[in-house]
Structure formats: C-alpha cells, structure tokens
Design a protein around this motif. Structure first.
Motif, short mmCIF file in Angstrom:
data_model
loop_
_atom_site.label_atom_id
_atom_site.label_comp_id
_atom_site.label_asym_id
_atom_site.label_seq_id
_atom_site.Cartn_x
_atom_site.Cartn_y
_atom_site.Cartn_z
N THR A 77 -14.45 97.50 -37.36
CA THR A 77 -14.65 97.26 -35.93
C THR A 77 -13.45 97.78 -35.13
O THR A 77 -12.31 97.70 -35.60
N VAL A 78 -13.73 98.32 -33.96
CA VAL A 78 -12.69 98.71 -33.02
C VAL A 78 -12.80 97.80 -31.80
O VAL A 78 -13.91 97.47 -31.37
N PHE A 79 -11.65 97.41 -31.28
CA PHE A 79 -11.61 96.50 -30.15
C PHE A 79 -10.97 97.18 -28.94
O PHE A 79 -10.13 98.08 -29.08
N LEU A 80 -11.35 96.72 -27.78
CA LEU A 80 -10.68 97.09 -26.54
C LEU A 80 -10.32 95.79 -25.83
O LEU A 80 -11.19 95.11 -25.29
N GLN A 81 -9.04 95.45 -25.89
CA GLN A 81 -8.54 94.26 -25.20
C GLN A 81 -8.22 94.64 -23.77
O GLN A 81 -7.43 95.57 -23.53
N MET A 82 -8.83 93.94 -22.83
CA MET A 82 -8.67 94.27 -21.41
C MET A 82 -8.03 93.08 -20.70
O MET A 82 -8.62 91.99 -20.66
N ASN A 83 -6.85 93.29 -20.18
CA ASN A 83 -6.11 92.26 -19.45
C ASN A 83 -5.96 92.65 -17.99
O ASN A 83 -6.14 93.83 -17.63
N SER A 84 -5.60 91.69 -17.18
CA SER A 84 -5.38 91.92 -15.74
C SER A 84 -6.54 92.70 -15.14
O SER A 84 -6.34 93.70 -14.42
#
Length: 126
Positions: A77-84
């Motif tokens: 699995t690949v993740f994209l952590q999105m903050n702010s």
C-alpha cells in the motif's frame, strides 16, 4: 493488476487526512506510484510521486511541507498523508502505478502510468 484508493472524506480546513492506495495482483515494491487530483471543473493535476526502488519523493509546490507520500511494502500500500488541509485541496484523488518508474521534480506524467485506481473524494470545508 488493480489499485484501490480509499480514505477520502470530509475534513475541516487545517485538518488532516490520510488516503491509501492498495495494490492487488502485483507487488508495489518495484513500482513508481503517483497521486493525482481533479478538482471540480478543473483538469487533473499531479500531486506527488514516489519512485520505484529508491523511494525518492516529489511534490507539487502547492502541497510541499503539508503532504507526505510513503509506501508500506508489507501491506502493499502507498499512503498520502495530508496535513494543514485547505479548501483548495478539495478534489478526487487518484493513485497510479507503473513498474520501474522514476519520478522527477517536474512531476509524473499521466500517459506514463498504466495502472489507475478509481479515485477517492476529499472535501475540505467548514
């Protein structure tokens, strides 16, 4: 070869969300993976990319310092952590993969990536 994007939802401005791209039928280890997004009424744009093997990462300027792409080979699995998160991040997010694909600071090109997920909607709104 299938990619399944998930994790989208509604989040308030300034909040965080992590979207995932799970692969089945192949091993992501040897693939470069890119995230694209398409906002309502706009063309699809490249957001982030992680290269095959060396795991070098790249981001479009508008998300640098806020988004982080990573891969978990054990989970395929690949993740994209999105903050702010900002309202302008509202879009359908798509993952795409290609074997032995190396990204660059200029981004990833849709035509180079042959496996695509179905997209997951991220809405940033109060």
């Amino acid at each position: 070869v299938q990619l399944q994007a998930s994790g989208g939802g509604l989040v308030q401005p300034g909040g965080s969300l992590r979207v995932s791209c799970a692969a089945s039928g192949f091993t992501l280890d040897y693939y470069g993976i890119a995230w694209f997004r398409q906002a309502p009424g706009k063309e699809r744009e490249w957001v982030s990319c992680i290269s095959s093997g060396i795991d070098r990462t790249y981001y479009v300027d508008s998300v640098k310092g806020r988004f982080t792409i990573s891969r978990d080979n054990a989970k395929n699995t690949v993740f994209l952590q999105m903050n702010s998160l900002k309202p302008e991040d509202t879009a359908v997010y798509y993952c795409a993969a290609e074997p032995n694909y190396y990204c660059s600071e200029y981004g990833a090109y849709e035509g180079d990536l042959t496996s695509w997920g179905q997209g997951t909607l991220v809405t940033v709104s109060s």
